[in-house]
Design an enzyme around this catalytic site. Sequence first.
Site, PDB file in Angstrom:
ATOM      1  N   GLU A   1       0.925  -1.285   0.149  1.00  0.00           N
ATOM      2  CA  GLU A   1      -0.317  -0.103  -0.044  1.00  0.00           C
ATOM      3  C   GLU A   1       0.631   0.923  -0.219  1.00  0.00           C
ATOM      4  OE1 GLU A   1      -2.717   0.063   3.316  1.00  0.00           O
ATOM      5  OE2 GLU A   1      -1.008  -1.115   4.555  1.00  0.00           O
TER       6      GLU A   1
ATOM      7  N   ASP B   1      -4.996   2.614  -0.111  1.00  0.00           N
ATOM      8  CA  ASP B   1      -3.782   3.798   0.696  1.00  0.00           C
ATOM      9  C   ASP B   1      -3.030   3.889  -0.537  1.00  0.00           C
ATOM     10  OD1 ASP B   1      -4.070   4.546   2.849  1.00  0.00           O
ATOM     11  OD2 ASP B   1      -3.753   2.158   4.752  1.00  0.00           O
TER      12      ASP B   1
END
Length: 588
Positions: free
Chosen positions: A443, A467
């Site tokens: 992420e 994210d």
Amino acid sequence: MASFTLQGIPVSRGITIGRAHLLRPAAMDVQHYLIAQEQVEAEVSRLQSAIAQVQLDLQSLWSDLPTDAPTELGAFLDVHVLILSDPMLSEAPLDIIRTRHYNAEWALVTQVDALSAQFDEIEDEYLRERKADIQQVAERVLKVLTGTAHQLPRALGVDEQNANMIVVARDISPADMMQFRDVAFTGFVTDEGGPNSHTAIVSRSLGIPAVVGLGNASQLIEQDDWLIIDSDAGVVIVAPSPLLIAQYRDRQALLIKERKKLSKLKKTPAITLDGIEIQLLANIELPEDAVAAMEVGASGVGLFRSEFLFMGRTGSELQLPTEEEQFEAYKKAVQAMKGRPVTIRTLDVGADKPLDSSEHNILNPALGLRAIRYCLKEPQIFLTQLRAILRASAFGNVHILIPMLAHAFEIEQSLAMIAQAKQELLTDGIAFDDGVKVGAMIEVPAAALSLPMFVKKLDFLSIGTNDLIQYTLAIDRADHEVAHLYNDTHPAILQLLDMTVTAADRAGIPVAICGGMAGDIKLTRLLVAMGFRELSMPAAILPEIKQEILKTNIGLLQVATKKILRTYDPKLIQELLVAMRSQEFATN
């Protein structure tokens, strides 16, 4: 009155038509006045009595939960009881009365405003919306203090034109939702909230259409107005014409028919027309969510967000969930999945999350001490959670997922902590699965750009697209000013996804997508054509994604996929995606 349309955030699926019932909360704008010194203790007692009354009310609601009530309601009521007993809410306002001589209502609202400001700093959308818990608990206390407690009408129901009740409110607390069990209601409309608000979570679990984040709907909509909720589009139509109502009734009937058809796919494997099987997994937030995952035929749990156990707790480490509490929660989910894999993400909180209310001074919490960074700084908290997860692995197929890894030393230290937890359990004679698989969430762009150090040391990868998009495009997902720049098909995002799936394939390890892109049906064909074989999403979306996969031929999508990955023209990417989605394949 003239018809008008409101646009909000869609948080569940479906269409409903009915009459508006306005749910008026206790106003947080209360009287402000100073009290004399000799009145202080009487005012303190007045607030203490109101808090005690709300404690009794919440406990009574919990005890009276019907057996068919959504499990989330009980969990949320537990959170409200915990919040009400927390010194930050039960004692701090008393100190304000004693030191500043504020009246009880003013003292309570002052403290709630201070706590709310701390929650506004939180980057994580799910945890940020827990601010609503504190406000809803405070409103219940204010209702007792001001004598404005309300009840929903018990007689409302289906009228001669089949109009059910649609609840319209600024926000809806889980305790208020308990009143709905004796009332015919078919939808929710709220001014506040987001994808992870109580209204969103409970409406999804009940399968009831809802639109949230409308801003001022409760001021624009009047009692008994006719409403249409199109929760697929995030639209609320106020005072629709009879012709529009008839059109939406036809659409509603078609959706119900489609949903029944999709439910028949429960036991059908998600295999494409050219024979490639895709594992469809569920994202869960509570152990009880595993039941819904099983009901839609999920292949397992691709993401168990463990934050729920730490939600609503403030103060010192002593107030954090014990190893036993965590173990029981994980075990419950693992057993419910009956041998299917359950991937538990370790604690994804930090300086920007409300574990300790004193730690909210970071300038940019999204880039601060969160996820694995926090866990390695607080090894005892991390070790306790790892022991609990490992203990649960003795009861089923458990995978451990570490969030926000970006550095080699973080991987090494995480694996060392897992080894330490295993050794402690061995010493204590406690059973666990020594072969439990450990994976990394991809992420952070740095992780996607340095995959060799991940695939050599870990058993699997899971991409958190929410994210990854935020960090790659430098966009705070919580900032509405830049929300329009959040683009999951930006060429940079697609390149990072392609790099990740290619690296995992070469290393011979599984890679999943557990972020929002996995549950977006517009992207399903692209993701499977890119090589992803595991998609994890909210359980309610899974049947629709499965149907899309059953109609897909991956081999015949390769040319379009390569074109998408080669182009940097956003318009062309969208055109190719639309063409890919509309392509029909002949069955053998």
